[in-house]
Write a protein that holds these residues in place. Structure first.
Motif, short mmCIF file in Angstrom:
data_model
loop_
_atom_site.label_atom_id
_atom_site.label_comp_id
_atom_site.label_asym_id
_atom_site.label_seq_id
_atom_site.Cartn_x
_atom_site.Cartn_y
_atom_site.Cartn_z
N GLU A 1 58.54 131.42 142.68
CA GLU A 1 59.62 131.77 141.75
C GLU A 1 60.21 130.46 141.23
O GLU A 1 60.68 129.63 142.02
N ILE A 2 60.15 130.29 139.92
CA ILE A 2 60.63 129.03 139.33
C ILE A 2 61.70 129.32 138.29
O ILE A 2 61.73 130.42 137.72
N PRO A 3 62.57 128.35 138.02
CA PRO A 3 63.42 128.51 136.84
C PRO A 3 62.53 128.31 135.62
O PRO A 3 61.72 127.38 135.61
N VAL A 4 62.63 129.18 134.61
CA VAL A 4 61.84 128.97 133.39
C VAL A 4 62.22 127.59 132.84
O VAL A 4 63.39 127.21 132.84
N GLY A 5 61.21 126.83 132.39
CA GLY A 5 61.47 125.49 131.89
C GLY A 5 61.22 124.40 132.92
O GLY A 5 61.40 123.21 132.65
N LEU A 6 60.79 124.78 134.13
CA LEU A 6 60.48 123.79 135.16
C LEU A 6 59.28 122.95 134.69
O LEU A 6 58.32 123.49 134.17
N PRO A 7 59.34 121.61 134.87
CA PRO A 7 58.16 120.81 134.53
C PRO A 7 56.96 121.23 135.38
O PRO A 7 57.11 121.49 136.58
N LEU A 8 55.80 121.28 134.76
CA LEU A 8 54.58 121.68 135.47
C LEU A 8 54.35 120.79 136.69
O LEU A 8 53.94 121.26 137.75
N ARG A 9 54.65 119.49 136.54
CA ARG A 9 54.43 118.57 137.67
C ARG A 9 55.30 118.96 138.88
O ARG A 9 54.87 118.80 140.01
N ASP A 10 56.49 119.49 138.63
CA ASP A 10 57.37 119.91 139.73
C ASP A 10 56.80 121.13 140.45
O ASP A 10 56.91 121.25 141.68
N LEU A 11 56.23 122.04 139.67
CA LEU A 11 55.62 123.22 140.28
C LEU A 11 54.45 122.79 141.17
O LEU A 11 54.32 123.24 142.32
N VAL A 12 53.62 121.90 140.64
CA VAL A 12 52.46 121.43 141.41
C VAL A 12 52.93 120.73 142.68
O VAL A 12 52.35 120.92 143.76
N GLU A 13 54.01 119.97 142.55
CA GLU A 13 54.56 119.29 143.72
C GLU A 13 55.03 120.29 144.78
O GLU A 13 54.78 120.12 145.97
N ARG A 14 55.72 121.35 144.31
CA ARG A 14 56.17 122.39 145.26
C ARG A 14 55.00 123.01 145.99
O ARG A 14 55.14 123.47 147.12
N ALA A 15 53.86 123.05 145.32
CA ALA A 15 52.67 123.67 145.92
C ALA A 15 51.85 122.64 146.71
O ALA A 15 50.67 122.85 146.97
N GLY A 16 52.48 121.53 147.05
CA GLY A 16 51.79 120.55 147.89
C GLY A 16 50.93 119.57 147.12
O GLY A 16 50.06 118.91 147.71
N GLY A 17 51.15 119.48 145.80
CA GLY A 17 50.38 118.53 145.00
C GLY A 17 48.96 119.01 144.75
O GLY A 17 48.57 120.08 145.21
N VAL A 18 48.22 118.20 144.01
CA VAL A 18 46.83 118.59 143.70
C VAL A 18 45.95 118.28 144.89
O VAL A 18 46.23 117.37 145.68
N SER A 19 44.88 119.05 145.05
CA SER A 19 43.98 118.83 146.17
C SER A 19 42.71 118.11 145.71
O SER A 19 41.81 117.86 146.51
N ALA A 20 42.64 117.82 144.42
CA ALA A 20 41.49 117.09 143.85
C ALA A 20 41.95 116.57 142.49
O ALA A 20 42.94 117.06 141.95
N PRO A 21 41.24 115.57 141.92
CA PRO A 21 41.60 115.15 140.56
C PRO A 21 41.45 116.33 139.59
O PRO A 21 40.51 117.12 139.71
N ILE A 22 42.39 116.45 138.66
CA ILE A 22 42.43 117.60 137.76
C ILE A 22 41.99 117.19 136.36
O ILE A 22 42.36 116.11 135.88
N SER A 23 41.21 118.04 135.69
CA SER A 23 40.85 117.73 134.30
C SER A 23 41.68 118.55 133.31
O SER A 23 41.96 118.10 132.21
N ALA A 24 42.07 119.75 133.71
CA ALA A 24 42.83 120.61 132.78
C ALA A 24 43.56 121.70 133.55
O ALA A 24 43.26 121.96 134.72
N PHE A 25 44.54 122.30 132.89
CA PHE A 25 45.23 123.47 133.43
C PHE A 25 44.98 124.65 132.50
O PHE A 25 45.00 124.49 131.27
N LEU A 26 44.76 125.81 133.10
CA LEU A 26 44.73 127.04 132.31
C LEU A 26 46.12 127.66 132.45
O LEU A 26 46.53 128.04 133.54
N VAL A 27 46.83 127.74 131.34
CA VAL A 27 48.20 128.23 131.37
C VAL A 27 48.30 129.55 130.63
O VAL A 27 47.84 129.68 129.50
N GLY A 28 48.88 130.55 131.29
CA GLY A 28 49.02 131.87 130.67
C GLY A 28 47.88 132.81 131.02
O GLY A 28 47.73 133.87 130.42
N GLY A 29 47.08 132.43 131.99
CA GLY A 29 46.02 133.31 132.47
C GLY A 29 44.85 133.42 131.51
O GLY A 29 44.65 132.56 130.66
#
Lengths: 436, 75
Positions: free
Chosen positions: A259-287
């Motif tokens: 549950e996030i406040p709308v407008g949260l920076p994506l990097r903060d969400l990723v941080e809450r989830a323990g950071g990335v587990s591998a180098p990332i090339s892209a995000f799929l946003v909106g399913g």
């Protein structure tokens, strides 16, 4: 004048800046919050509300700026008003079908705080004058159905509500959750979209004006009614106030629903989830109806429709997937494009033929095959052609996903043209077993 | 007053008569289904539009006054 529509008996208003709201008291791995605990936290709602209170609640919901959380983001207050103004006995449909395989947030909500969803459905029913409210869950969502059925039984024993709840399961198809498809299904037809008008608010279930709301939207409604619009706006953005449930998946430390406040920076969400587990090339946003965003453009984005618009995306139903560099975005897009083509209701020609042709072309790009006919040169025309040409938005969403892939994975497409691929061949994006 | 053409994509079966009778506003996609120009149908063109509507074997084409074309969607 009171700031709330209803005055529940409870001790205090929660801090408007505090998280979580919807998931307050609901721990991971725990069962549903029981009725006593729910009532202790949020108070009991009145069983019936007067016409004046109903009108007041609609005003408050409009003032709160709450928008639908099923993907389309339509203002909830306006939808409530449209049904209430029919001045006729109505029906409420709480949509928890969550047909997108990558999304889990509605299931989490149903499983952990079923009473908040039922509160919202009861309030919405009282507001629009519905004697019946359907709570819709997907066929495979066994635990969620049980949680909601138990919650309904708990409330019935206490005679808490002035509305009769009916728990209904719909087929696990991508388009089954579209609102005209739900109405069609509840009327005994197939769970396929219909051509509008009439729209559900005009003539829906049983021919009655019908309010279809996503279950997360209803849960927020239950809080707005208690704590008021100013409280609701204590988190989120001006355009999209409040919190949102998002499903984060892919290469992150702790994938799951947040549950996030709308407008949260994506990097903060990723941080809450323990950071990335591998180098990332892209995000799929909106399913799977969303858009790919290259990692260099994604890190500074904020998770709101305004924040994502610059990158050609929107929050949709809040599904975000981190693609690691070892997974090929073209191959993943081909898998989803084929899945979405198969999920067409097969009613509208441009969707039936167009999505199949698009999926085939992307599959050829993914497989590094030279196409004699119908290759990549046709894709931009096809994706443009199918938009807006179905009874529902299914072709639009699929086309948007593919269009974003062609831009974001341009380098990978160039590699494919030379016969190489960065992927390790292991699939990432979640898809159900093939059905055809 | 102008009108708007609207195709019911569920009933349309790509007979293609509409595009033949009203090429000013209707073309066909790669699969033979009509793509309707969103430009309103001006009074001079209305007779052509009406002929296209009447020719549709599945009654999928309609000519609407002051059209309300809000999309349906997920909630």
């Amino acid at each position: 004048m009171s700031a709330t529509a209803v005055a529940p008996r409870r001790r205090s208003v929660p801090d408007p800046h505090e998280l979580p709201r919807l998931l307050a008291g609901a721990g991971v791995g725990q069962g549903p919050v029981p009725l006593e605990e729910h009532v202790e936290r949020h108070g009991v709602l009145p069983k019936e509300i007067s016409r004046r209170e109903a009108a007041r609640l609609i005003d408050l919901v409009e003032a709160s700026g709450l928008r639908g959380r099923g993907g389309a983001g339509f203002p909830t207050g306006r939808k409530l008003r449209a049904v209430a103004e029919r001045g006729h006995r109505a029906v409420v449909v709480a949509n928890g079908s969550e047909g997108e395989p990558a999304s889990a947030k509605d299931k989490v909500l149903l499983r952990r705080v079923p009473h908040l969803v039922l509160d919202g459905a009861a309030l919405a029913s009282a507001t629009v004058g519905a004697a019946e409210a359907f709570i819709v869950v997907g066929e495979g969502a066994e635990r969620e159905r049980l949680a909601i059925e138990d919650a309904v039984a708990e409330r019935e024993r206490r005679r808490l509500d002035g509305v009769a709840f009916r728990v209904v399961t719909v087929p696990d198809r991508f388009v089954a959750g579209e609102e005209t498809a739900l109405v069609n299904f509840l009327n005994g037809g197939p769970a396929k979209p219909t051509f509008t008008p009439p729209r559900p608010f005009e003539r829906g279930v049983g021919g009655l004006p019908t309010l279809v709301q996503n279950v997360e939207t209803l849960a927020h409604l239950a809080l707005v009614a208690r704590y008021g619009p100013a409280w609701f706006r204590g988190l989120g953005t001006e355009d999209q106030p409040g919190t949102a449930l998002v499903t984060l998946d892919g290469a992150v430390g702790r994938p799951g629903v947040y549950e996030i406040p709308v407008g949260l920076p994506l990097r903060d969400l990723v941080e809450r989830a323990g950071g990335v587990s591998a180098p990332i090339s892209a995000f799929l946003v909106g399913g799977y109806f969303g858009a790919w965003i290259g990692v260099q453009n994604a890190v500074d984005l904020t998770l709101s429709n305004t924040g994502l618009a610059a990158a050609g995306a929107s929050l949709g139903a809040g599904t975000i997937i981190a693609l690691p560099t070892g997974t090929c975005g073209v191959v993943e897009t081909a898998r989803v494009a084929r899945y979405l083509a198969g999920e067409s209701a097969r009613q509208c020609g441009p969707c039936l033929h167009g999505l199949d042709a698009i999926a085939t072309a992307v599959e050829h790009l993914a497989a590094r095959k030279k196409q004699r006919r119908g290759g990549s040169e046709d894709l931009p025309r096809w994706t443009a052609q199918v938009k807006g040409r179905g009874a529902c938005r299914h072709p639009d969403g699929a086309a948007r996903l593919v269009e974003s892939a062609l831009t974001v994975f341009a380098d990978e497409l160039a590699r494919h043209a030379r016969g190489t691929c960065t992927g390790d061949g292991r699939p990432l994006l979640r898809l159900p077993e093939a059905r055809r | 007053m102008s009108s708007l053409l609207r195709v019911n994509p569920i009933t349309c079966e790509a007979h293609g008569l509409c595009a033949e009778l009203f090429p000013e506003r209707i073309s066909l996609d790669d699969w033979g289904y009509p793509i309707v120009d969103p430009e309103p149908v001006t009074p001079e063109l209305e007779e052509h539009a009406r002929r296209a509507v009447e020719a549709c074997p599945t009654l999928a084409l309609a000519l609407l006054r002051a059209g309300d074309r809000s999309p349906s969607g997920k909630t």
